[in-house]
Design an enzyme around this catalytic site. Structure first.
Site, PDB file in Angstrom:
ATOM      1  CB  CYS A 168      23.903  20.271   6.412  1.00 37.72           C
ATOM      2  SG  CYS A 168      23.545  20.284   4.627  1.00 37.72           S
TER       3      CYS A 168
ATOM      4  CE  LYS B   9      22.854  27.339  10.892  1.00 34.09           C
ATOM      5  NZ  LYS B   9      22.498  26.658   9.795  1.00 34.09           N
TER       6      LYS B   9
ATOM      7  CG  HIS C  66      17.446  26.389  10.320  1.00 35.19           C
ATOM      8  ND1 HIS C  66      17.792  26.054   9.197  1.00 35.19           N
ATOM      9  CD2 HIS C  66      16.511  27.360   9.922  1.00 35.19           C
ATOM     10  CE1 HIS C  66      17.005  26.462   8.016  1.00 35.19           C
ATOM     11  NE2 HIS C  66      16.254  27.081   8.531  1.00 35.19           N
TER      12      HIS C  66
ATOM     13  CG  ASN D 268      19.465  30.511  11.016  1.00 34.47           C
ATOM     14  OD1 ASN D 268      19.484  29.120  10.516  1.00 34.47           O
ATOM     15  ND2 ASN D 268      19.644  31.449  10.217  1.00 34.47           N
TER      16      ASN D 268
ATOM     17  NE  ARG E  37      17.289  31.609   3.038  1.00 34.73           N
ATOM     18  CZ  ARG E  37      16.300  30.670   3.202  1.00 34.73           C
ATOM     19  NH1 ARG E  37      15.880  30.161   2.040  1.00 34.73           N
ATOM     20  NH2 ARG E  37      15.661  30.635   4.174  1.00 34.73           N
TER      21      ARG E  37
HETATM   22  C1  LIG Z   1      23.463  28.912  -0.112  1.00 36.08           C
HETATM   23  C2  LIG Z   1      23.365  28.318   1.252  1.00 36.08           C
HETATM   24  C3  LIG Z   1      24.329  27.395   1.797  1.00 36.08           C
HETATM   25  C4  LIG Z   1      24.369  26.920   3.197  1.00 36.08           C
HETATM   26  N1  LIG Z   1      25.128  26.129   3.473  1.00 36.08           N
HETATM   27  C5  LIG Z   1      25.271  25.919   4.724  1.00 36.08           C
HETATM   28  C6  LIG Z   1      26.232  25.251   5.402  1.00 36.08           C
HETATM   29  O1  LIG Z   1      27.220  24.998   5.199  1.00 36.08           O
HETATM   30  N2  LIG Z   1      25.993  24.802   6.899  1.00 36.08           N
HETATM   31  C7  LIG Z   1      24.754  25.229   7.851  1.00 36.08           C
HETATM   32  O2  LIG Z   1      24.906  25.219   8.942  1.00 36.08           O
HETATM   33  N3  LIG Z   1      23.907  25.805   6.969  1.00 36.08           N
HETATM   34  C8  LIG Z   1      24.077  26.304   5.812  1.00 36.08           C
HETATM   35  N4  LIG Z   1      22.954  26.804   5.195  1.00 36.08           N
HETATM   36  C9  LIG Z   1      21.629  27.286   5.963  1.00 36.08           C
HETATM   37  C10 LIG Z   1      22.054  28.470   6.255  1.00 36.08           C
HETATM   38  O3  LIG Z   1      23.090  28.628   7.431  1.00 36.08           O
HETATM   39  C11 LIG Z   1      20.696  28.893   7.521  1.00 36.08           C
HETATM   40  O4  LIG Z   1      20.392  28.175   8.330  1.00 36.08           O
HETATM   41  C12 LIG Z   1      19.465  28.860   6.333  1.00 36.08           C
HETATM   42  O5  LIG Z   1      19.718  29.821   5.451  1.00 36.08           O
HETATM   43  C13 LIG Z   1      18.339  29.749   7.264  1.00 36.08           C
HETATM   44  O6  LIG Z   1      18.626  30.961   7.543  1.00 36.08           O
HETATM   45  P1  LIG Z   1      17.951  32.394   6.663  1.00 36.08           P
HETATM   46  O7  LIG Z   1      16.746  32.188   6.411  1.00 36.08           O
HETATM   47  O8  LIG Z   1      18.480  33.597   7.575  1.00 36.08           O
HETATM   48  O9  LIG Z   1      18.729  32.190   5.372  1.00 36.08           O
HETATM   49  C14 LIG Z   1      23.081  27.231   3.700  1.00 36.08           C
HETATM   50  C15 LIG Z   1      22.117  28.240   3.214  1.00 36.08           C
HETATM   51  C16 LIG Z   1      21.991  28.727   2.021  1.00 36.08           C
HETATM   52  C17 LIG Z   1      21.169  29.658   1.374  1.00 36.08           C
END
Ligand SMILES: Cc1cc2nc3c(=O)[nH]c(=O)nc-3n(C[C@H](O)[C@H](O)[C@H](O)COP(=O)(O)O)c2cc1C
Length: 338
Positions: free
Chosen positions: A102, A143, A175, A215, A238
């Site tokens: 994060c 992660k 990620h 991811n 998402r």
């Molecule tokens: C609204 C939102 C909140 C998120 N909160 C976290 C979180 O608390 N911890 C985390 O590791 N990643 C968090 N992420 C990142 C997601 O876990 C993920 O790594 C990121 O959205 C990329 O994946 P995607 O393209 O499939 O969405 C968040 C993403 C979004 C959209």
């Protein structure tokens, strides 16, 4: 215990829904379980401070239907993280995941999240303490991103993973983009740094015994399948959230078992029962319903259905009453669309 190896040829990490703050809370996870039984679900990130000094029930309570469910922690103090792992074991979680991905400034000030990638020794100490605390009861996973700021060196992430593997971590959720720690919001940090899946694939080649989950930006079943040719699992954030019906095909397609959802209407009926139950217990149902607004996406009338559920004037009505209005609006909308 080697959780990653397991006895089944299908990795428990084959498919998962990402941890997402304010999104993947208990209500959201219950909703997702109406669509897929086998996909692994993650909580929002909870900081060690919030757990050790806050309301445990609020942060840790979950319902049995959510299994398999992983608790994601944010922190960088080995002793605090260990104490939180013990709590996770007591509350029955299936995994604890440490957030090293994060990029938010609030998280950086607390010195955890993606900035921890610059301190692999410290993360190794954290992981060590967490694995000790778990004493075989659940797996500890990490992660992370593939780099921080503009660094594009593969050796950086390879050594990070290598150091943690040496500390006993065997599951890595990657990620597949850098975290740019300055000048970007967390939202921009999920979109602007380019995706480099090949880095996650290289990690699998270099650490063949580790479970590597990729991811970032995965949004079709074909893309999941493509990733599974290279790594052990795919985590979707998402797309799963916004297009939840997509998950209804996953149990059959990726686990070879029947899923729980025969139709959107069936999922909706079960979800309304849930909303009625929480409403009767005094929880405002819009807190839960907001996670399900995408259920009919892609079908005629979906927008009308969403509009009714989002109408603030209806927020004190019983969910089944709103559901009747929403269905009528959807069907009227779909007739108009024909
Ligand atoms: C609204 C939102 C909140 C998120 N909160 C976290 C979180 O608390 N911890 C985390 O590791 N990643 C968090 N992420 C990142 C997601 O876990 C993920 O790594 C990121 O959205 C990329 O994946 P995607 O393209 O499939 O969405 C968040 C993403 C979004 C959209």
């Amino acid at each position: 215990m080697d959780f990653a190896a397991g006895t089944s040829p299908i990795s428990p990490w084959r498919l998962s829904v990402a941890p997402m703050m304010d999104w993947t809370n208990r209500h959201c996870r219950v909703f997702h379980r109406l669509l897929t039984r086998r996909t692994r679900l993650y909580t929002e990130m909870v900081t060690t401070g919030a757990l050790l000094h806050g309301d445990l029930g609020r942060h840790l309570n979950f319902s049995a239907v959510e299994h398999p469910v992983a608790l994601q922690l944010g922190g960088s103090e080995p002793a605090d993280l260990a104490a939180c792992v013990s709590l996770a074991c007591d509350w029955g979680y299936d995994e604890v995941n440490l957030n090293c991905g994060c990029p938010s400034e609030r998280v950086q000030r607390g010195a955890f999240g993606a900035c921890l990638m610059a301190e692999p020794r410290l993360v190794a100490d954290c992981v060590n303490a967490m694995i000790d605390a778990a004493s075989g009861r659940l797996p500890v996973t990490v992660k992370h991103r593939i780099g921080i700021d503009r660094g594009e060196s593969y050796a950086f992430v390879r050594d990070f993973v290598g150091t943690l593997a040496g500390a006993g971590c065997s599951v890595f959720i990657v990620h597949a983009r850098n975290a740019w720690l300055e000048g970007l919001s967390p939202k921009e940090n999920r979109e602007l740094p380019p995706l480099r899946y090949e880095v996650a694939h290289a990690l699998k080649r270099d650490f063949p015994l580790a479970t590597i989950v990729v991811n970032g930006g995965i949004s079709t079943d074909a893309a999941i399948e493509e990733q599974l040719r290279h790594v052990d699992g795919a985590m979707l954030g998402r797309h799963a959230y916004h297009e939840p019906w997509a998950m209804s095909a996953w149990d059959r397609r990726f686990f070879g078992v029947e899923g729980p959802a025969a139709s959107r209407a069936q999922v909706e009926a079960q979800w309304i029962d849930y909303l009625d139950r929480i409403h009767a217990a005094g929880t405002p149902w819009p807190h839960a319903m907001r996670h399900a607004l995408g259920l009919w996406n892609g079908t005629p009338g979906a927008r009308r259905w969403r509009q009714v559920w989002s109408d603030h004037r209806l927020r004190l009505e019983a969910p089944h009453t709103v559901a009747a209005l929403a269905s009528a609006a959807r069907l009227a909308g779909s007739h108009l669309a024909v």
